[in-house]
Design an enzyme around this catalytic site. Structure first.
Site, PDB file in Angstrom:
ATOM      1  N   GLU A 169       1.140  -0.435  -5.138  1.00  0.00           N
ATOM      2  CA  GLU A 169       0.186   0.635  -5.379  1.00  0.00           C
ATOM      3  C   GLU A 169       1.005   1.924  -5.428  1.00  0.00           C
ATOM      4  O   GLU A 169       1.366   2.487  -4.403  1.00  0.00           O
ATOM      5  CB  GLU A 169      -0.862   0.720  -4.274  1.00  0.00           C
ATOM      6  CG  GLU A 169      -1.942   1.739  -4.588  1.00  0.00           C
ATOM      7  CD  GLU A 169      -2.450   2.488  -3.372  1.00  0.00           C
ATOM      8  OE1 GLU A 169      -3.464   3.192  -3.500  1.00  0.00           O
ATOM      9  OE2 GLU A 169      -1.834   2.412  -2.300  1.00  0.00           O
TER      10      GLU A 169
ATOM     11  N   ASP B 135       0.816  -1.201   0.000  1.00  0.00           N
ATOM     12  CA  ASP B 135       0.000   0.000   0.000  1.00  0.00           C
ATOM     13  C   ASP B 135       0.859   1.265   0.000  1.00  0.00           C
ATOM     14  O   ASP B 135       1.925   1.313   0.616  1.00  0.00           O
ATOM     15  CB  ASP B 135      -0.897  -0.013   1.247  1.00  0.00           C
ATOM     16  CG  ASP B 135      -1.820   1.179   1.325  1.00  0.00           C
ATOM     17  OD1 ASP B 135      -2.670   1.314   0.429  1.00  0.00           O
ATOM     18  OD2 ASP B 135      -1.687   1.976   2.267  1.00  0.00           O
TER      19      ASP B 135
END
Length: 725
Positions: free
Chosen positions: A454, A401
C-alpha cells in the site's frame, strides 16, 4: 553462623546483583564436597519437593526464602521435581541448559534468523527430554528480568530469568507448563523502574481489555490444504484476482456479537464462492487493544486476535478457505506500533524498538512509535512476524500497510521536524533495506506467496525485481487510479467532460508497476461516505453510476479489490461496530447491485483478456479516449492464445442514451455484446442487446462499428479482429 555466610553470598548475588544469572545459584549444584538442590521461595517458611518419588522437606538456609536439600553425588536433574507456587509438581526450571543457543544469538544479532518465530517468546517445547515452555525475551538494557505467570501467581521474585550476555536475550525454561498459561515479563530498568510487559513474540493474548500473553499450541493442527499449497507454488500473476477486503469483526455478527474464526470460515467461503471472489484480504488479524483502530495499531505481532478465537481456530479458518479454492491475504503493519505501556514502547526502559529522537521515532499521523529499522534485532523481530503468518498459518499474501510512511523520513512532517539520512536525503534507507530483505526471504521460502504494497507516492520500482534495484513487491495498490476515479465519479455527469483527464491519465503510468485497482475501506470511512453515497444524481443514477464504476474497474488493467459492503450498495459509510447492512438485499436495486458484482466476477474469471496481460501494454489498447463531449471512452483488452478474438469495452459516463454511436474500429469481422451493466437484472434500464453493426470504408473493408450506448453503462463486446499487416 558459618552456614549462613555462604547463603548470604548467594542472596547478595540473587537480590543485589539483580538476578542476572539465577541458574548459578538455584537448581542442582555440587559445592564444598556435597551436592544440593537449592530453591528460592520468598516468604515461605517450609518448602517440600519430590526426590526419587518421595516427598521431602528442604532446609531453610536464609530467612529471605532460600532453601536447600542435600542429595547423593550421583543425583541428576530428572531425579527430583519441585512445586511451583500454584501447586504444579514439575522439574526444576533452574536445572536446565539454555534453550537459545549461541548460533541463535549470532543469527538474531545479524537479522538473519529465519526461524526466530519458533525460538523467541513463550513456546511449548521438549527440552532435554522434558515437556514445558521455554521463555526468551530481548531486553538488553534491563538490570533484571523475571517471568510472572499463573504458575507463580505473577510474583516477580520467584522466577528470575538468565541473561545470555551481549545478545541482550533473557531465557528460562519452565517444565510442566501447558497451553493456556498466562504470563508477562517483569523488567527492572537501569533507572530503577519496574515494568510489566506482555511478550512481544506471544502467540496468543487475553481478550481485551486484559493484556497478558497466553501460551498457545500452533503445531498440533492437522492441515487439509496440501493440494492448494502445492498448486500455489506454481502460480504466477497471470491469473484472475478479485479480492474481497474484509474486516472480520463487522462482516457479519450474531445477535450483536462476533462470529468466531470457524463460523466465519464456512460463511465467508460460501459467500466468496457464490460471489466469484478469488481471495479475501483481512484487515489486520494480529492482536490489538483498541477496536476502532481496526487492527492497525498492533500490540501482538505474533498473536492472532483472541476476539474471534484461538490460533488453532484461525488455522481452521485459513484451511477451510483453501479447501474452497480461496486465497487468504492479510494486512501486515511493520511501519509503526502504539504507545500502550504493556507492549513494545520503551520495553526495557529505553527506546528499544523505536527511535529515541521523536523526529525519527514519533509518527505524526497516528501518534504511534516508528520502528528503528536500522537495529538488526528489530528488523529480525518484524521479519519473523511475517514468516510466522506464512509458516504457521499458511497465509497466501501480505499486504504491507503504509509503505509510503516507511520509505520517507519526512512523511507527514514539516521542515525541521525530520532527520535526513546519511546522504542528506529524505529516503529511509534502513526501512528500504528491510523491505527488500523481507521480500527476498518471503519469496525464497514461500513460493507463490504475494507481497503487496500500500504505497501512495511515485516512489520508483516498488514492484520491480531486487536485481533491478526495485523493492521486490509483487503488487502495488494503485492509489492514484482510485483517487482520480472517485473524484471523476463524484462529478455530476453534465460536468464530467471537464474532467475527462481523470479517466485517461492513469494509463500514462499503468504499466510502470504491477498494480491492483482498489476500492478500499479507506475510502468509505471518516466522513468520506459510502461509494453509493458519493455518486451524483437521483436514486436511479446513483445506482447506475456505481454499477458503471465497478464495471469500469473490472475492464481496466490490474488486479481488483472490493471492500465489503460495496457489493450490495451500502448507503451508510462503514462502521466497524456494526455488521454490513445485509437487510438492504430485500430491495431490488441493492440485490441487483450484488448480482452485478457476482456476474462481473464470474465473467472476469472466464475472460483471460481481462487478466492475462494486466501488466503489459500488449493487453490494453485505446480505441477512443478523446470523446470528451459525450464522456465516452472505449478500448480493447487482449490475451494470448485466443486467436483473433478480443474484448471491446465501451463506457458511457452520462445518462444520455445514444441509439447510433459510431466508433472507428478497423479490421472488425464480428461483434457480439456479452455484458452490459444496464441490464434490467442489475436494476438498469434494460437497453441491452439492441445490436451492433459493422461499417465498411470506401474500399469495403470494416472500419467502424455502430452501436447503441445505454445510459451510465459499460458495454463489453466479443469482437473478432482481422490482423492488420
Amino acid at each position: 553462623m558459618e552456614q549462613l555466610l555462604v547463603p548470604d553470598v548467594y542472596v547478595k548475588r540473587l537480590m543485589v546483583d539483580l538476578k542476572y544469572d539465577p541458574h548459578a545459584i538455584l537448581g542442582l549444584h555440587s559445592e564444598h564436597n556435597r551436592k544440593v538442590i537449592r530453591l528460592f521461595r520468598p516468604g515461605a517458611r517450609a518448602v517440600f519437593l519430590e526426590f526419587k518419588s518421595q516427598i521431602v522437606q528442604a532446609k531453610q538456609i536464609h530467612e529471605m526464602g532460600l532453601f536447600e536439600y542435600e542429595v547423593p553425588a550421583d543425583t541428576q536433574a530428572k531425579d527430583y521435581r519441585i512445586y511451583h507456587q500454584n501447586g504444579l509438581l514439575a522439574h526444576d526450571p533452574y536445572a536446565f541448559l539454555p534453550t537459545f543457543g549461541e548460533v541463535d544469538q549470532h543469527l538474531f544479532g545479524r537479522s538473519v534468523h529465519y526461524d526466530l518465530h519458533r525460538k523467541m517468546g513463550g513456546r511449548l517445547c521438549v527440552h532435554e527430554g522434558i515437556e514445558g515452555v521455554k521463555f526468551t525475551v530481548w531486553a538488553p538494557s534491563a538490570k533484571a528480568v523475571s517471568l510472572v505467570s499463573d504458575c507463580n501467581f505473577f510474583d516477580g521474585r520467584v522466577n528470575p530469568m538468565r541473561s545470555l550476555g551481549g545478545c541482550g536475550v533473557w531465557e528460562l525454561f519452565v517444565p510442566g507448563l501447558k497451553e493456556g498459561e498466562k504470563y508477562k515479563f517483569e523488567i527492572h530498568t537501569q533507572e530503577g523502574e519496574l515494568r510489566i510487559k506482555a511478550d512481544p513474540y506471544a502467540l496468543s493474548s487475553e481478550m481485551r481489555p486484559r493484556t497478558a500473553s497466553v501460551i498457545a499450541d500452533i503445531d498440533s493442527y492437522k492441515w487439509s490444504d496440501s493440494s492448494w499449497m502445492e498448486k500455489r507454488k506454481a502460480l504466477s500473476l497471470n491469473r484472475p484476482m478479485s479480492i474481497y477486503e474484509v474486516h472480520l469483526g463487522s462482516w457479519k455478527k450474531r445477535h450483536g456479537h462476533f462470529l468466531n474464526y470457524r463460523e466465519l470460515a464456512s460463511e465467508l467461503a460460501a459467500y466468496c464462492k457464490e460471489m466469484g471472489f478469488t481471495h479475501v484480504e483481512l484487515l489486520p488479524i494480529t492482536e490489538h487493544p483498541y477496536d476502532p483502530s481496526w487492527g492497525y495499531q498492533v500490540t501482538g505481532f505474533f498473536a492472532v486476535t483472541s476476539r474471534f478465537g484461538t490460533p488453532q481456530d484461525f488455522q481452521y479458518f485459513v484451511d477451510y478457505l483453501h479447501q474452497n479454492e480461496i486465497g487468504v491475504i492479510v494486512d501486515w503493519v511493520p511501519g509503526h506500533f502504539p504507545k500502550d505501556d504493556f507492549s513494545l514502547a520503551r520495553f526495557d526502559g529505553t527506546c528499544l524498538y523505536e527511535h529515541e529522537d521523536p523526529r525519527q521515532g514519533h509518527h505524526p499521523h497516528w501518534s504511534t512509535n516508528i520502528f528503528n529499522f536500522g537495529r538488526h534485532e528489530v528488523s529480525a523481530f518484524l521479519l519473523s512476524s511475517a514468516l510466522l503468518l506464512l509458516d504457521v498459518y499458511h497465509i497466501d499474501g501480505l499486504r504491507v500497510d503504509a509503505v509510503a510512511s516507511m520509505l520517507y523520513l519526512d512523511y507527514g512532517r514539516n521542515e525541521g521536524e525530520w532527520v535526513p539520512n546519511q546522504y542528506g536525503g529524505k529516503e529511509n534507507l534502513e526501512a528500504i533495506e528491510f523491505l527488500k530483505h523481507t521480500n527476498s526471504i518471503v519469496h525464497d521460502k514461500f513460493l507463490g506467496v504475494l507481497t503487496i504494497a500500500e504505497e501512495s507516492t511515485s516512489f520508483a520500482g516498488i514492484t520491480h525485481p531486487l536485481k533491478n534495484h526495485g523493492l521486490g513487491f509483487d503488487l502495488k495498490w494503485n492509489m492514484g487510479w482510485m483517487n482520480d476515479t472517485l473524484r471523476y465519479f463524484s462529478k455530476d455527469p453534465i460536468y464530467r467532460h471537464y474532467h475527462h483527464n481523470d479517466l485517461t491519465f492513469g494509463l500514462l503510468y499503468a504499466f510502470s508497476e504491477k498494480f491492483t485497482l482498489v476500492l478500499s475501506h479507506d475510502e468509505v470511512v471518516h466522513g468520506k461516505r459510502s461509494l453509493l453515497s458519493k455518486m451524483p444524481g437521483d436514486l436511479w443514477q446513483k445506482f447506475a453510476n456505481l454499477r458503471l464504476l465497478y464495471s469500469y474497474m473490472m475492464c481496466m488493467s490490474g488486479k481488483k479489490l472490493f471492500f465489503m459492503g460495496g457489493e450490495i450498495g451500502q448507503w451508510n459509510e462503514w462502521n466497524a461496530e456494526n455488521e454490513i447492512e445485509w437487510m438492504l438485499l430485500q430491495y431490488p436495486l441493492h440485490s441487483g447491485m450484488q448480482t452485478l458484482v457476482k456476474e462481473l466476477n464470474h465473467f472476469y474469471q472466464k475472460m483471460p483478456e481481462l487478466w492475462q496481460n494486466d501488466f503489459a501494454h500488449t493487453g490494453f489498447e485505446w480505441v477512443d479516449f478523446r470523446d470528451e463531449r459525450n464522456s465516452v471512452i472505449s478500448f480493447r483488452r487482449k490475451a494470448a492464445g485466443v486467436g483473433n478474438e478480443e474484448l471491446f469495452c465501451v463506457l458511457n459516463f452520462t445518462p444520455n442514451y445514444h441509439s447510433e454511436y459510431i466508433i472507428h474500429l478497423r479490421g472488425v469481422q464480428a461483434i457480439e455484446e456479452v455484458f452490459n451493466s444496464d441490464d434490467a437484472r442489475y436494476g438498469g434500464s434494460g437497453k441491452v442487446a439492441i445490436g451492433a453493426a459493422i461499417i465498411p470504408d470506401v474500399q469495403g473493408k470494416p472500419s467502424a462499428v455502430k452501436i447503441s450506448l445505454a445510459p451510465l453503462a459499460c458495454t463489453i463486446y466479443r469482437v473478432l479482429i482481422h490482423s492488420q499487416k
